[in-house]
Structures are given as C-alpha cells and as structure tokens.
Design a protein around this motif. Structure first.
Motif, PDB file in Angstrom:
ATOM      1  N   CYS A 290      -7.023  -0.173   8.577  1.00 15.35           N
ATOM      2  CA  CYS A 290      -6.596   1.223   8.536  1.00 15.35           C
ATOM      3  C   CYS A 290      -6.727   1.704   7.098  1.00 15.35           C
ATOM      4  N   GLU A 291      -7.732   2.554   6.827  1.00 17.72           N
ATOM      5  CA  GLU A 291      -7.920   2.985   5.441  1.00 17.72           C
ATOM      6  C   GLU A 291      -6.762   3.856   4.974  1.00 17.72           C
TER       7      GLU A 291
ATOM      8  N   VAL B 204      -4.848  -4.658   8.752  1.00 13.91           N
ATOM      9  CA  VAL B 204      -5.002  -4.578   7.301  1.00 13.91           C
ATOM     10  C   VAL B 204      -4.834  -3.133   6.861  1.00 13.91           C
ATOM     11  N   CYS B 205      -3.936  -2.902   5.908  1.00 12.78           N
ATOM     12  CA  CYS B 205      -3.693  -1.561   5.378  1.00 12.78           C
ATOM     13  C   CYS B 205      -4.498  -1.349   4.095  1.00 12.78           C
ATOM     14  N   GLY B 206      -4.911  -0.110   3.874  1.00 14.69           N
ATOM     15  CA  GLY B 206      -5.832   0.203   2.788  1.00 14.69           C
ATOM     16  C   GLY B 206      -5.198   0.465   1.444  1.00 14.69           C
TER      17      GLY B 206
ATOM     18  N   ARG C  39     -14.459  -2.953  -2.489  1.00 15.50           N
ATOM     19  CA  ARG C  39     -15.315  -4.038  -2.018  1.00 15.50           C
ATOM     20  C   ARG C  39     -14.485  -5.279  -1.711  1.00 15.50           C
ATOM     21  N   GLU C  40     -13.555  -5.613  -2.603  1.00 15.92           N
ATOM     22  CA  GLU C  40     -12.732  -6.789  -2.371  1.00 15.92           C
ATOM     23  C   GLU C  40     -11.744  -6.591  -1.223  1.00 15.92           C
ATOM     24  N   LEU C  41     -11.230  -5.375  -1.075  1.00 11.85           N
ATOM     25  CA  LEU C  41     -10.358  -5.075   0.061  1.00 11.85           C
ATOM     26  C   LEU C  41     -11.115  -5.232   1.370  1.00 11.85           C
ATOM     27  N   PHE C  42     -12.341  -4.731   1.407  1.00  6.44           N
ATOM     28  CA  PHE C  42     -13.133  -4.835   2.628  1.00  6.44           C
ATOM     29  C   PHE C  42     -13.481  -6.288   2.937  1.00  6.44           C
ATOM     30  N   ARG C  43     -13.806  -7.049   1.915  1.00  4.67           N
ATOM     31  CA  ARG C  43     -14.105  -8.468   2.129  1.00  4.67           C
ATOM     32  C   ARG C  43     -12.857  -9.221   2.593  1.00  4.67           C
TER      33      ARG C  43
ATOM     34  N   PRO D 145      -3.390 -10.835   6.545  1.00  3.75           N
ATOM     35  CA  PRO D 145      -3.376  -9.560   5.818  1.00  3.75           C
ATOM     36  C   PRO D 145      -2.408  -9.627   4.643  1.00  3.75           C
ATOM     37  N   VAL D 146      -2.848  -9.168   3.476  1.00  6.40           N
ATOM     38  CA  VAL D 146      -2.030  -9.302   2.277  1.00  6.40           C
ATOM     39  C   VAL D 146      -0.865  -8.314   2.272  1.00  6.40           C
ATOM     40  N   VAL D 147      -1.023  -7.150   2.922  1.00  8.77           N
ATOM     41  CA  VAL D 147       0.071  -6.175   3.007  1.00  8.77           C
ATOM     42  C   VAL D 147       0.876  -6.471   4.267  1.00  8.77           C
ATOM     43  N   THR D 148       2.121  -6.842   4.091  1.00  9.42           N
ATOM     44  CA  THR D 148       2.970  -7.177   5.225  1.00  9.42           C
ATOM     45  C   THR D 148       3.619  -5.926   5.802  1.00  9.42           C
ATOM     46  N   LYS D 149       4.180  -6.091   6.993  1.00  7.21           N
ATOM     47  CA  LYS D 149       4.899  -4.979   7.623  1.00  7.21           C
ATOM     48  C   LYS D 149       6.034  -4.505   6.732  1.00  7.21           C
TER      49      LYS D 149
END
Length: 417
Positions: free
Chosen positions: A166-167, A192-194, A357-361, A373-377
């Motif tokens: 989700c961008e 994954v959050c943007g 680029r790194e977020l997309f990878r 996913p690095v961003v948790t709820k």
C-alpha cells in the motif's frame, strides 16, 4: 476526535542493534539519479525497525516466468495516484513483472505510463479486478488508491492470496486499518506500508548512529524540514487526506524510530493555506508541528508544499553529546545560497529514489517469505494517531494532550470543524 492508544504495549524498536554486514562506517549519500552505495551493494543494512537479517525464502511463489513473464507477477491498482519514484522503480526492477493495471480512468493510465503501458501488461477496469486477482501468475498487489477506497482492495487482494503493498495509507480510520492488518495475518500474506523514508540510506545511517551506537547520548531535540518539489497536486492531497496524512506521517514515523518513543505527550500545530485552492479544501499547504515526548525530547516538523526550484529535505538530531545533520545533497557536491537559478534541481522522486527502490525490493522479499513487513500494525496505528492529533491541533488552534485522549472514540481522521 483523537483515538485512544492501542491496548498493546509492544516495543516499536528492537532491543538489539540493526544488523549490518558492513564492518566499517561508510558515509551514505542521499538519493539522486545516481545509485547509492548502501542501496546497491550486495550487503545491505536492514530497514529501520527490522531487528534481524533476512531469512532464506520459505514460501514458494508461482513463477510468472513460466507464463511468459520474468520475475514476480504484480497487479497495480490506482495508476492515477502512483508516485513517480515508485512507478520508475516498478518498471526498472528486474525481479518483477507488471501483469495488470486496474484503473477506471484510462487517461490516468496514459498520464502515468506515457504513450502506452509496458508490453504484456493488461489494463482492466475496477469491475474486472477479479481477473487479475484470480490469475495464478500474480503474487502481489500494489495499491495506490486513496484511503477511502484502499481497504476493500486490500482485503480482496489478501483473500485472493496476494501480498499487498500500500503506497499510501490503508485507511485513515483506526479500526479499518487494524482490520486490514488482521486480515493479512489471517490470510498469511504480507501487508507492506509505504513509509519510504525508513529505507533512505542517509536516514538509515543516522538511525544506526543515534539508536545503535548512541553516539549522541540522550536526544534533546530533533528538527526536520520537508518541502516538496514539485508540489503535490490538489487532487492527490484531497484523495490522500491532506498534508498531515500525505506528508507529515512519513516524518512522524522517522521521529518515532529515532527516539524509540511511539507517541508524544503533547502536540501543537500551526498552519496556513498560502494557495487559495488549498483553503477551499479546508486544508493547509504549510504547517509546523511541535511535539514533546515523555523522555523530554522536543521535536519540530516543518512541512511545506512551497519549494520553487528543488526539494528541501533536512533533519537535525541534537543530543547530550553532539549533533548529527542530514543536509540536502547533490551529485556535484555544491551548496547554493541566494542563486537565481538552481545549480542541481532535485525532485522529491529523485531525492528518495534509492529509498523507494529498497522499499519495493523489501516488498518483493516479503512476497518470497524472506522477511516480514518492517512496518508493524502497532507502528502504523501509532503514526496515524499522531497525525490525527496534529491535524486536530491545527483545526482547534490549541495543543492536544495525547494522554488525556484515552477516553476518546476510536476514529482517527479528525472531524472537520
């Protein structure tokens, strides 16, 4: 009204330092049209907030290459709101293949992709989305739709067995956003959050110094300047929920990580709409957000839509043992003051190209089961709670005490007054 804090008390930062395979201390550069060493080397620093190295792939994907596509198969929802940086990364990344674009407004597809979409990419209308979601070649969905429409798309994609990137924000409502994360857990697929600034090489380097090495001692003050260039369109700001949810959330997220504190005690915002059209939207294009955290740290965020020649992205951290600063940088290494023409203009997309680029990878690795996913709820909910408090402060022209908001209802987006 401001939501009550979530009922859980999980740490938003790891106990242990972010792992890194670098043995020295390379000085990073901010993103430009030139690749960043930290972003392109085979050894990489883990994204901010990730406490361990990526594991080997454990989940299998349907190889889209067997169906005439090289890499991970993807579908894009909401081409009209996709950012330039994300779209460029999507089209350049060798490890994926864009199989579908779902968009009702065909002119938006043309605006985003130019004369024509990539060969092999099929354009569908929203009512035909099930075609893409039922395609076994598709492993992930990129959702760039506004927060009022995104939740349904997020849930549909997850229930179809697709991972989701989700961008923007999955929702501005706390309960709805929480339900999206819970659905991801039930379906066993990543959401994954943007929050792209977590992946910026310069900010990763700063985080390592501030949090891991404790190079600055205890943090006293943090100040950020985020002036966008080119300015976000009125339609984008309206669709995304305004400047607090389109821009401020990214700085709020970084501040929380640097401090290791999720929510400030007090928050106060001042803003103004210098653009008359912004006033018609009952929003602002320039805002200053001041926060004081339980540790005593004082934070100031300056965010503006007005940056005429190049984006302005700076951050300073002042501690008991020194100061670290991230300045604007360019490939020439030249700093300008008072010149009539910008020496090296830089757009927001160029500044954060490496970060996107790194977020997309990172998203592609979550699809392969290599990392969560690095961003948790919890982190996401805290961040939009603070953004909501900042907006409420601006609208009410008074400070907001987040501790006293514990009895408020669970909605996040501040009501218009």
């Amino acid at each position: 009204m401001i939501p009550s804090p979530p009922s859980y008390n999980k740490l938003l930062l790891p106990h242990h330092p972010i792992p890194a395979t670098h043995t020295d201390d390379p000085t990073p550069s901010t993103s430009t049209s030139y690749p960043s060493p930290l972003a392109t080397s085979y050894t990489r620093i883990a994204p901010l907030g990730q406490s361990g190295p990526a594991a080997d792939a454990s989940n299998s994907l349907t190889p889209s290459s067997r169906h005439g596509c090289s890499g991970v198969g993807l579908v894009l929802f909401g081409a009209g709101l996709v950012s330039t940086a994300l779209l460029q990364t999507l089209l350049e990344e060798a490890g994926c293949c864009l199989l579908y674009v779902v968009e009702d407004q065909l002119e938006e597809v043309e605006r985003a992709f130019g004369a024509k979409v990539p060969a092999g990419t099929r354009v569908l209308r929203q009512q035909e989305a099930t075609i893409a979601l039922s395609d076994p070649r598709v492993s992930g969905a990129i959702i760039c739709s506004p927060p009022d429409k995104a939740p349904e798309m997020v849930r549909d994609a997850l229930r179809a067995g697709k991972g989701v990137f989700c961008e923007g924000l999955p929702s501005l409502d706390r309960q709805t956003a929480e339900a999206c994360f819970d659905e991801a857990d039930r379906c066993g697929r990543p959401l994954v959050c943007g929050f792209y600034k977590r992946f910026d090489p310069a900010l990763q380097f700063l985080y390592k110094k501030v949090r891991d090495s404790r190079a600055l001692g205890s943090i006293h003050r943090i100040s950020t300047i985020s002036s966008l260039y080119p300015a976000a369109s009125l339609s984008l700001l309206k669709a995304s929920g305004g400047i607090f949810y389109n821009a401020a959330v990214h700085d709020i997220d970084i501040i929380s990580l640097l401090l290791g504190e999720s929510v400030p005690d007090t928050i106060f915002s001042l803003g103004h709409a210098f653009c008359a059209d912004m006033g018609c939207l009952r929003d602002v294009d320039t805002v200053t957000i001041s926060m004081k955290f339980p540790s005593g740290a004082i934070v100031t965020l300056d965010i503006s839509q007005h940056c005429t020649r190049s984006c302005d992205q700076r951050l300073e951290v002042h501690g008991s043992q020194g100061t670290l600063r991230v300045d604007n940088q360019n490939p020439l290494g030249i700093t300008e003051h008072g010149t009539s023409v910008s020496i090296c203009p830089q757009s927001q997309a160029e500044r954060y190209r490496d970060a996107y680029r790194e977020l997309f990878r990172h998203f592609l690795r979550t699809l392969k089961g290599q990392e969560p996913p690095v961003v948790t709820k919890e982190q996401f909910l805290w961040t939009i709670q603070v953004a909501a408090a900042a907006e409420q402060s601006w609208r009410s022209r008074s400070a907001v005490d987040l501790h006293s908001s514990a009895t408020d209802p669970p909605g996040v987006k501040a009501e218009l007054v």
